[in-house]
Design an enzyme around this catalytic site. Structure first.
Site: not given
Ligand SMILES: *Cc1c(COP(=O)(O)O)cnc(C)c1O
Length: 372
Positions: A43, A142, A265, A318
């Site tokens: 998956k 679940r 940053y 990023m």
């Protein structure tokens, strides 16, 4: 021609060792023995490694049963491996996906009475409908039939017949912790519930469940993470697993950060002494968690350059990450590779406050996949 040579690219690369992946699969296969069949969970694009290549490699290793989450994923796996394997869709049937189920011969995992009704209606009048699996909830709460719905299904033989169930499964909540009493409780509930249905192949173990021992293996196990080189349990020493992936980031620039200068940053890192740093071309868009950014000057996570662990400094951005390369013997060249994750996948995950599963599935699509 550029001074860096024609092969330099600023694009990161995910190296995927399909031979190691097959060895991991085969090790798990040996562990469960010949009486138990071993599927593969592919998956989420085979945990980010590429469902197409991974499924084909596993098919080559003898795997004939695959689990995906959605029908769309199933279609992709079907295209990769051909018709001679079984593909189960864990999230179950949904009206909009029915054409995918029939078009790609996918077997739904039926998780509830609602899904049973959807599938019953979908297969009515179909000559040879795909089989389905029945998922009984035994405590993870679940997906899977809850108590009251299971009672109704037990009584409704006509409905069960129409579903053509060929597998009864459940899923463990705490398998990573072999000392958890919850495992035995779920195992007991699973056996008791399955005993109320006609005899069918059973399955409860993911990778961690396999390590819980024989009683958890039944007729089929469904590992994922252990195939992909991840650590599945809180006792890694007992796991025989080889790393499969590395995220490689090219060195783009090397410089010295002077004492007192800050970096990145929000200037979260300030050098206390003159510090050699490398700026490498991969960031959170490629799957390096922002949470592996350094705090007050100590790197939480690392990348490997020249076989040395170099702390991440400053905030991961990023497209870029900064590494402290003070400990390197040689100044790295532009285009040298810094390796993220690799054999340290699990450590990196805990340092970044996440799990190795998440590091894998968050590998960005920007990185070129290089299979070997
Ligand atoms: C993802 C998944 C697996 C595989 O789990 P791993 O922990 O990766 O081995 C098995 N069964 C189900 C139902 C799953 O959702």
């Amino acid at each position: 021609m550029s001074i860096l040579g024609p092969n330099f690219s600023s694009r990161p690369v995910v190296r995927i060792d399909l031979k190691a992946l097959k060895r991991n699969y085969n090790n798990l296969k040996t562990l469960v023995g010949s009486k138990t069949n071993i599927a593969a969970a592919v998956k989420a694009d085979a945990y980010g490694l590429g469902a197409d290549k991974v499924s084909r490699a596993l098919y080559g290793a003898g795997c004939r049963i695959f689990f995906v989450a959605t029908a769309g994923e199933g279609k992709e796996v079907r295209a990769a491996i051909g018709d001679r394997a079984t593909i189960y869709v864990l999230n179950g049937p949904a009206p909009r996906d029915l054409t995918l189920f029939f078009g790609s011969q996918l077997r739904p995992v039926i998780n509830s009475l609602t899904q049973a009704r959807i599938w019953e209606e979908a297969v009515s009048g179909v000559k040879e409908p795909p089989y389905s699996a029945l998922h009984i909830d035994t405590g993870i709460n679940r997906l899977g039939f809850p108590e009251n719905e299971f009672e109704k299904l037990v009584k409704n033989e006509a409905l069960r017949k129409k579903l053509h169930i060929d597998l009864v499964m459940s899923h463990l909540a705490c398998a990573e912790d072999e000392t958890s009493a919850y495992n035995k409780a779920q195992l007991g509930a699973f056996k008791a519930k399955a005993a109320r249905l006609p005899m069918l192949p059973m399955s409860i173990a993911n990778t961690a469940g396999i390590y819980l021992g024989k009683e958890y293996h039944f007729q089929l196990v469904r590992p994922g993470i252990g195939i992909y080189g991840g650590i599945a349990t809180t006792n890694p020493k007992k796991e025989k697993v080889e790393p499969v992936i590395s995220l490689m980031a090219p060195v783009l620039q090397v410089k010295v950060l002077k004492a007192g200068q800050s970096l990145g940053y929000n200037s979260t890192f300030t050098a206390t002494k003159d510090t050699s740093i490398a700026i490498v071309g991969a960031g959170y868009a490629d799957g390096i968690p922002v949470a592996s950014s350094s705090g007050k000057g100590t790197g939480l996570s690392h990348a490997t350059l020249q076989s040395k662990r170099c702390p991440v400094i400053g905030r991961v951005s990023m497209d870029l990450t900064a590494l402290d390369i003070s400990d390197l013997k040689k100044r790295p060249r532009i285009g040298d590779w810094a390796e993220f994750f690799g054999p340290n996948l699990s450590d990196d995950a805990s340092e970044a406050n996440t799990i190795n599963y998440e590091l894998l599935v968050r590998l960005g699509s920007r990185a070129r996949r290089e299979y070997r």
